[in-house]
Design a protein around this motif. Sequence first.
Motif, mmCIF file in Angstrom:
data_model
loop_
_atom_site.group_PDB
_atom_site.id
_atom_site.type_symbol
_atom_site.label_atom_id
_atom_site.label_comp_id
_atom_site.label_asym_id
_atom_site.label_seq_id
_atom_site.Cartn_x
_atom_site.Cartn_y
_atom_site.Cartn_z
ATOM 1 N N VAL A 48 6.811 32.115 15.026
ATOM 2 C CA VAL A 48 5.616 31.421 15.506
ATOM 3 C C VAL A 48 4.394 32.253 15.143
ATOM 4 C CG1 VAL A 48 4.367 30.528 17.509
ATOM 5 C CG2 VAL A 48 6.863 30.384 17.440
ATOM 6 N N GLY A 49 3.503 31.693 14.328
ATOM 7 C CA GLY A 49 2.272 32.391 13.977
ATOM 8 C C GLY A 49 2.489 33.729 13.315
ATOM 9 N N GLY A 50 3.574 33.859 12.575
ATOM 10 C CA GLY A 50 3.863 35.120 11.899
ATOM 11 C C GLY A 50 4.665 36.098 12.724
ATOM 12 N N TYR A 51 4.905 35.775 13.997
ATOM 13 C CA TYR A 51 5.722 36.634 14.857
ATOM 14 C C TYR A 51 7.150 36.112 14.911
ATOM 15 C CZ TYR A 51 1.415 38.658 16.811
ATOM 16 O OH TYR A 51 0.214 39.301 16.985
ATOM 17 N N GLU A 52 8.116 37.008 14.748
ATOM 18 C CA GLU A 52 9.497 36.637 14.999
ATOM 19 C C GLU A 52 9.721 36.713 16.505
ATOM 20 O OE1 GLU A 52 14.059 37.732 13.651
ATOM 21 O OE2 GLU A 52 12.462 39.183 13.332
ATOM 22 N N MET A 53 9.997 35.567 17.104
ATOM 23 C CA MET A 53 10.130 35.504 18.555
ATOM 24 C C MET A 53 11.587 35.326 18.965
ATOM 25 S SD MET A 53 6.786 33.602 20.078
ATOM 26 C CE MET A 53 5.144 34.187 19.638
ATOM 27 N N CYS A 54 11.987 36.127 19.916
ATOM 28 C CA CYS A 54 13.319 36.044 20.490
ATOM 29 C C CYS A 54 13.201 35.366 21.849
ATOM 30 C CB CYS A 54 13.926 37.433 20.646
ATOM 31 S SG CYS A 54 13.911 38.413 19.137
ATOM 32 N N VAL A 55 13.899 34.271 22.026
ATOM 33 C CA VAL A 55 13.831 33.498 23.268
ATOM 34 C C VAL A 55 15.184 33.549 23.955
ATOM 35 C CG1 VAL A 55 13.443 31.219 24.270
ATOM 36 C CG2 VAL A 55 12.071 31.969 22.318
ATOM 37 N N SER A 56 15.162 33.799 25.257
ATOM 38 C CA SER A 56 16.396 33.840 26.044
ATOM 39 C C SER A 56 16.271 32.898 27.225
ATOM 40 C CB SER A 56 16.666 35.264 26.567
ATOM 41 O OG SER A 56 16.774 36.182 25.503
ATOM 42 N N LEU A 57 17.328 32.157 27.473
ATOM 43 C CA LEU A 57 17.431 31.327 28.677
ATOM 44 C C LEU A 57 18.514 31.953 29.546
ATOM 45 C CD1 LEU A 57 17.190 27.729 27.161
ATOM 46 C CD2 LEU A 57 15.419 29.002 28.394
ATOM 47 N N ASP A 58 18.115 32.393 30.741
ATOM 48 C CA ASP A 58 18.998 33.174 31.607
ATOM 49 C C ASP A 58 19.367 32.439 32.890
ATOM 50 O OD1 ASP A 58 18.734 35.233 29.807
ATOM 51 O OD2 ASP A 58 17.299 36.380 31.012
#
Length: 216
Positions: free
Chosen positions: A141-151
């Motif tokens: 997103v927008g040049g950032y590698e984003m790590c998303v977690s659902l806990d």
Amino acid sequence: MADKQKLHPAEADSPHLEIELKVALLNKAEEKEVKKRLKGLKFKRERSSLIIDFIQPNAVDTKRIRLETSLHPVAGSNVTCVLGNKSHPIAGALSDFVRRESENTVNAEDALRALAGAMLSNDGEPVPYYTKRRHYFRGNVGGYEMCVSLDKPRGLLRRFSKRYLEVEVQLPESSNKAASAAAVKAVNEFVEKLTGRKPQPEPSYRRMVRETWDSR
């Protein structure tokens, strides 16, 4: 032996800055909607895990012993053992969002040795811990590698939510305050896009665990 599965980028061995925001999800329906939006944004689901985090009491930084195994094990899969350390290098408004983190994958023997050492330093008392089921996603997103977690955490006080969303970006350890602030802004905006509401940051799991165990 540590699991041979590829670790999530949020668990890189070299020290780095972790830009992270955790918010509570209202219910199962909101969790489902977040998954739908992640899919629409081309985020890839990497894996699903059962995690046990032991949190070593410390007033300055957080020492963590993590045991992680797949929720969908295959033949030959094992438990991944990770020793971690987190601190807050930037004071002020960014402190809750920016952490210096190092995570080192170790074998089971070293993890048990670290756990025994933590118990000894805690006067022989059990080391505070909790468990969670976690689903990992990754995208850009927008040049950032984003790590998303659902806990879905367990073992915490009832007043804490049963569902959380975490979004994380990693930066080099040498990143300055301006770069960190820009990443914090990007993460907050992305969380608002996923949930449709202004983010209300939740306490860290470390704080939740401490409050839970202090109440016992």
